[in-house]
Motif scaffolding. Structure first.
Motif, PDB file in Angstrom:
ATOM      1  N   ALA A  25       0.899  -1.281   0.205  1.00 18.31           N
ATOM      2  CA  ALA A  25       0.122  -0.146   0.019  1.00 18.31           C
ATOM      3  C   ALA A  25       0.829   1.331   0.272  1.00 18.31           C
ATOM      4  O   ALA A  25       0.856   2.004  -0.573  1.00 18.31           O
ATOM      5  N   LEU A  26       2.374   1.238   0.513  1.00 22.48           N
ATOM      6  CA  LEU A  26       2.918   2.267   0.959  1.00 22.48           C
ATOM      7  C   LEU A  26       3.697   2.399  -0.337  1.00 22.48           C
ATOM      8  O   LEU A  26       3.967   3.989  -0.806  1.00 22.48           O
ATOM      9  N   ASP A  27       4.369   1.037  -1.091  1.00 22.89           N
ATOM     10  CA  ASP A  27       4.971   1.343  -2.373  1.00 22.89           C
ATOM     11  C   ASP A  27       3.476   2.085  -3.032  1.00 22.89           C
ATOM     12  O   ASP A  27       4.051   2.955  -4.512  1.00 22.89           O
ATOM     13  N   SER A  28       2.800   1.908  -3.412  1.00 26.36           N
ATOM     14  CA  SER A  28       1.316   2.046  -4.429  1.00 26.36           C
ATOM     15  C   SER A  28       1.128   3.955  -4.266  1.00 26.36           C
ATOM     16  O   SER A  28       1.216   4.448  -5.524  1.00 26.36           O
ATOM     17  N   LEU A  29       1.150   4.474  -2.929  1.00 24.99           N
ATOM     18  CA  LEU A  29       1.012   6.087  -2.207  1.00 24.99           C
ATOM     19  C   LEU A  29       2.197   6.186  -3.036  1.00 24.99           C
ATOM     20  O   LEU A  29       2.471   7.839  -4.156  1.00 24.99           O
ATOM     21  N   LEU A  30       3.270   5.806  -2.862  1.00 23.36           N
ATOM     22  CA  LEU A  30       4.482   7.228  -2.987  1.00 23.36           C
ATOM     23  C   LEU A  30       4.679   6.659  -4.316  1.00 23.36           C
ATOM     24  O   LEU A  30       5.149   7.534  -5.256  1.00 23.36           O
ATOM     25  N   ARG A  31       3.924   5.534  -5.532  1.00 23.28           N
ATOM     26  CA  ARG A  31       4.588   6.082  -6.728  1.00 23.28           C
ATOM     27  C   ARG A  31       3.067   6.343  -7.815  1.00 23.28           C
ATOM     28  O   ARG A  31       3.181   7.020  -8.792  1.00 23.28           O
ATOM     29  N   ASN A  32       1.790   6.821  -7.358  1.00 23.45           N
ATOM     30  CA  ASN A  32       0.732   7.794  -7.490  1.00 23.45           C
ATOM     31  C   ASN A  32       0.950   8.688  -6.938  1.00 23.45           C
ATOM     32  O   ASN A  32      -0.121   9.936  -7.684  1.00 23.45           O
ATOM     33  N   ALA A  33       1.112  10.044  -5.852  1.00 25.31           N
ATOM     34  CA  ALA A  33       0.775  10.950  -5.370  1.00 25.31           C
ATOM     35  C   ALA A  33       2.233  11.793  -6.201  1.00 25.31           C
ATOM     36  O   ALA A  33       3.619  11.801  -5.987  1.00 25.31           O
ATOM     37  N   ASP A  34       1.673  13.081  -6.213  1.00 22.41           N
ATOM     38  CA  ASP A  34       2.145  14.003  -6.985  1.00 22.41           C
ATOM     39  C   ASP A  34       2.088  15.474  -5.163  1.00 22.41           C
ATOM     40  O   ASP A  34       2.499  16.148  -6.001  1.00 22.41           O
ATOM     41  N   ARG A  35       1.306  15.427  -4.677  1.00 19.64           N
ATOM     42  CA  ARG A  35       1.763  15.589  -3.359  1.00 19.64           C
ATOM     43  C   ARG A  35       2.197  15.404  -2.118  1.00 19.64           C
ATOM     44  O   ARG A  35       2.067  13.549  -2.388  1.00 19.64           O
ATOM     45  N   PRO A  36       2.159  15.807  -0.712  1.00 22.34           N
ATOM     46  CA  PRO A  36       2.316  15.072   0.189  1.00 22.34           C
ATOM     47  C   PRO A  36       1.662  14.473   0.649  1.00 22.34           C
ATOM     48  O   PRO A  36       0.174  14.998   0.496  1.00 22.34           O
ATOM     49  N   PHE A  37       2.050  13.889   1.696  1.00 24.82           N
ATOM     50  CA  PHE A  37       0.592  13.216   2.846  1.00 24.82           C
ATOM     51  C   PHE A  37       1.700  12.474   4.061  1.00 24.82           C
ATOM     52  O   PHE A  37       2.703  13.027   3.947  1.00 24.82           O
ATOM     53  N   LEU A  38       0.592  12.703   5.106  1.00 26.81           N
ATOM     54  CA  LEU A  38       1.193  12.654   6.045  1.00 26.81           C
ATOM     55  C   LEU A  38       0.338  10.892   6.578  1.00 26.81           C
ATOM     56  O   LEU A  38      -0.795  10.298   6.565  1.00 26.81           O
ATOM     57  N   VAL A  39       1.863   9.725   7.096  1.00 26.68           N
ATOM     58  CA  VAL A  39       0.958   9.253   7.449  1.00 26.68           C
ATOM     59  C   VAL A  39       1.600   8.442   8.699  1.00 26.68           C
ATOM     60  O   VAL A  39       2.613   8.729   9.583  1.00 26.68           O
ATOM     61  N   ARG A  40       0.648   8.504  10.298  1.00 30.89           N
ATOM     62  CA  ARG A  40       0.631   8.813  11.663  1.00 30.89           C
ATOM     63  C   ARG A  40       1.186   6.803  11.694  1.00 30.89           C
ATOM     64  O   ARG A  40       0.582   6.187  11.730  1.00 30.89           O
ATOM     65  N   GLY A  41       2.144   6.836  12.256  1.00 25.46           N
ATOM     66  CA  GLY A  41       2.099   5.866  12.713  1.00 25.46           C
ATOM     67  C   GLY A  41       2.789   4.922  12.516  1.00 25.46           C
ATOM     68  O   GLY A  41       3.537   3.739  12.968  1.00 25.46           O
ATOM     69  N   LEU A  42       3.974   5.039  11.059  1.00 27.31           N
ATOM     70  CA  LEU A  42       4.133   4.192   9.733  1.00 27.31           C
ATOM     71  C   LEU A  42       5.322   3.876  10.710  1.00 27.31           C
ATOM     72  O   LEU A  42       5.714   2.432  10.767  1.00 27.31           O
TER      73      LEU A  42
END
Length: 343
Positions: A25-42
């Motif tokens: 799931a993290l890999d998918s987010l990183l491949r598709n994101a073009d804006r910042p995002f925050l993951v609590r407790g990663l």
């Protein structure tokens, strides 16, 4: 450390928070994101995070148990700086750098912890693999097939001026708290950048004091603020910063540790765009206007335009560096440039 006007941060948009179920799931987010995002407790289960939750002394002891006995480069600021590592009035640095062993640095941090007016002490961008043994293996984020550079940042309360980096960045707070204020890459004109060569850490920085913006001196900073996003990270949280996004970073606790991962989507054998900019400043910027217009057009043709338009009229075997680059052809360009610049 001087406190920011809370109204400035209260008015800003917050970085969106997302939930990550697993590595895929993290890999998918990183491949598709073009804006910042925050993951609590990663990274909440990291041993370093657990040590820091017990106490800053436990966090330092954990790091000391894994550091290599080599000199570290540390920055020490003025007590009057309010933790802001920046320029002095003469555009030198308002801090000095020295080399010391980590136990000595940590002893100074501990002696000053909680003391009003203590000088900021900061270790920035320390290579995790080079300066520690076993730290990465016990505290890391699985980034799949990426080959990131892992760095650790350790300090007392500090303020690092807004800057950007070429790679993508996953920043993980391990100890303490940090506040990030981010701007899209195109906002650089409104951030009033300083010199591109005389910099605190190799990247041009915003001259605006985010704790006390001088809107008379920097009026366009008001135009940047509606585009800003702010994120406050506790220990265990992680923030994704896309390549070239501007970020102002504050360490908010008496002792703060961050581990970050940088990676590029392009091969490492490609050149650094900053080098091209520096060379263009030397060779193009001060030409007559009509010649500058020609070179702007030529850059648009060869660099920013369609590769097909540039090379289709040339036999494929004769396109040289107009063909898609390889490590070998990039090496030839680098060797040519070195020869030319050495003359």
């Amino acid at each position: 450390m001087a406190e920011a006007d809370p109204a400035i941060f209260e008015a800003l948009a917050t970085v969106p928070e997302v939930t990550v179920a697993d590595t895929a799931a993290l890999d998918s987010l990183l491949r598709n994101a073009d804006r910042p995002f925050l993951v609590r407790g990663l990274v909440a289960d990291w041993p370093l995070v657990q040590a820091g939750r017990r106490s800053s002394r436990d966090a330092r002891a954990y790091l000391l148990g894994r550091h290599r006995d080599v000199p570290f480069t540390v920055s020490v600021g003025s007590p009057a700086s309010g933790g802001r590592l920046f320029y002095d009035e003469a555009m030198g640095m308002n801090f000095h750098t020295l080399r010391a062993r980590l136990p000595e640095i940590f002893a100074k941090m501990e002696a000053n912890e909680g003391r009003t007016g203590a000088p900021p002490i900061y270790l920035g961008s320390v290579d995790v693999h080079q300066f520690f043994s076993g730290l990465h293996e016990e505290n890391y984020v699985d980034l799949g097939d990426r080959s990131p550079i892992a760095s650790i940042w350790i300090g007392t309360p500090t303020r690092i001026a807004a800057h950007n980096d070429l790679p993508h960045n996953l920043a993980c707070v391990a100890v303490g708290r940090r506040r990030f204020t981010l701007f899209p890459r195109e906002q650089f004109r409104n951030l009033y950048l300083g010199p591109i060569d005389n910099t605190p850490a190799g990247r041009a920085i915003s001259m605006v004091d985010f704790h006390a913006p001088d809107f008379n001196r920097f009026p366009r900073f008001r135009e940047a603020l509606p585009h800003a996003q702010v994120a406050e990270l506790d220990a265990g949280d992680a923030l994704y910063i896309p390549a070239l996004w501007w970020h102002h970073v504050e360490g908010l606790e008496p002792f703060n540790v961050l581990v970050n991962y940088w990676w590029r989507e392009t091969p490492r054998w490609l050149g650094q765009p900053q080098d091209a900019l520096n060379h263009a400043m030397m060779s193009i910027r001060d030409l007559p206007d009509d010649q500058k217009a020609y070179w702007r057009d030529l850059f648009d043709y060869y660099v920013f335009g369609s590769a097909d338009d540039v090379a289709t009229h040339i036999p494929e075997e004769g396109r040289s560096i107009l063909a898609p680059l390889t490590p070998e052809s990039a090496g030839r360009i680098r060797a040519f440039l070195l020869r030319q610049l050495s003359q």
